[in-house]
Design an enzyme around this catalytic site. Sequence first.
Site, mmCIF file in Angstrom:
data_model
loop_
_atom_site.group_PDB
_atom_site.id
_atom_site.type_symbol
_atom_site.label_atom_id
_atom_site.label_comp_id
_atom_site.label_asym_id
_atom_site.label_seq_id
_atom_site.Cartn_x
_atom_site.Cartn_y
_atom_site.Cartn_z
ATOM 1 N N HIS A 46 -4.709 12.495 21.063
ATOM 2 C CA HIS A 46 -3.641 13.320 21.181
ATOM 3 C C HIS A 46 -3.166 13.663 20.498
ATOM 4 O O HIS A 46 -2.607 12.703 19.212
ATOM 5 C CB HIS A 46 -2.842 13.480 22.396
ATOM 6 C CG HIS A 46 -3.237 13.345 24.198
ATOM 7 N ND1 HIS A 46 -4.145 12.480 24.845
ATOM 8 C CD2 HIS A 46 -3.288 14.451 24.297
ATOM 9 C CE1 HIS A 46 -4.911 12.869 25.573
ATOM 10 N NE2 HIS A 46 -3.676 13.835 25.703
ATOM 11 N N LYS A 89 3.735 12.543 21.702
ATOM 12 C CA LYS A 89 2.678 12.670 22.951
ATOM 13 C C LYS A 89 3.649 10.894 23.048
ATOM 14 O O LYS A 89 3.626 10.490 22.788
ATOM 15 C CB LYS A 89 1.629 12.497 23.053
ATOM 16 C CG LYS A 89 0.779 12.246 24.793
ATOM 17 C CD LYS A 89 -0.611 11.963 25.039
ATOM 18 C CE LYS A 89 -1.142 11.903 26.299
ATOM 19 N NZ LYS A 89 -0.137 12.348 27.513
#
Length: 268
Positions: free
Chosen positions: A152, A156
């Site tokens: 990601h 995040k």
Amino acid sequence: MTTDSSLAPTETPATGEQPLTSVGVLGARGRMGVEVCTAVNAAEDLELVAMVDDGDWLFNVADAGAQVVVDFTRPDVVMDNIRFCIDQNIHCVVGTTGFDDQKLATIAGWLEPKPDVGVLIAPNFGIGAVLLMRFAQEAARFFPSVEIVELHHPGKVDAPSGTAARTARLVASARRAAGLPPGPDATREADSLPGARGADVEGVPVHSIRLTGLVAHEEVLLGAAGETLTLRHDSFDRASFMPGVLLAVRQISGRPGLTVGIESLLGL
Ligand SMILES: NC(=O)C1=CN([C@@H]2O[C@H](COP(=O)(O)OP(=O)(O)OC[C@H]3O[C@@H](n4cnc5c(N)ncnc54)[C@H](OP(=O)(O)O)[C@@H]3O)[C@@H](O)[C@H]2O)C=CC1
Ligand SMILES: O=C(O)C1=N[C@H](C(=O)O)C[C@H](O)C1
């Protein structure tokens, strides 16, 4: 329409004389919230009536008459948001991560005295990601080794991702149902550095990577004697989540109670 997806469930239905559905967005200025507001604004059958980015202004969604609230906020505030919406008889479509069985049971309890209110919680609204989870579940019993890698963007807040955690639980559950041990056939006792083999989710190793340039990606690696199978999904753009979000917004009033994932909305 805000996306170029050709999937039927994402198409804006002909409105005719149908009243618009009023939508409030929590986390409206966040990465996902901005995308959701754009998608709702572009949908002919939906009306964006409230954009909230602060728990202190939650009452705005009720004052604005929102029928459905979409929540992309943070794992540490989302339970309060859902509680508020249920109390106000507002349906919730929740993409925020961080739900375990205990939190889901708590929400189910809040819904008991509210038989007309629907709450849908999905760790991933991307059609490809939902299919990846289903394929991993199907494949799990045929391979003695299963490991998950999720990748990601660096902003995040949670790890592992909600999608990876759910994938691991589904894989473990499929393996248990087949009479197999949930986890892989590899030993973990000799790890010389803690964490080197990833997090343990119901016996399935989950590895989290955070890298500038990425959006949201997941790989499920399955191994057996002399062969491997790799399942991979990539969200290169947050537009990938919008068909699933809009589908949930349109269907939630007809699905009272708690729904986890969008699988049932897709007929899976
Ligand atoms: N299910 C799915 O398909 C997807 C789920 N997600 C999940 O969605 C969540 C949000 O992700 P992302 O958009 O990247 O995160 P961001 O940090 O970009 O956005 C979160 C937003 O929520 C706001 N916020 C914080 N507290 C509250 C509150 N009490 N009420 C209303 N708004 C609040 C934040 O404001 P401030 O910055 O001022 O604190 C921020 O604008 C994460 O849990 C992520 O994992 C993400 C993508 C897809
Ligand atoms: O934070 C994100 O970006 C994402 N969060 C969800 C998750 O934790 O699984 C869904 C997707 O992976 C993007």
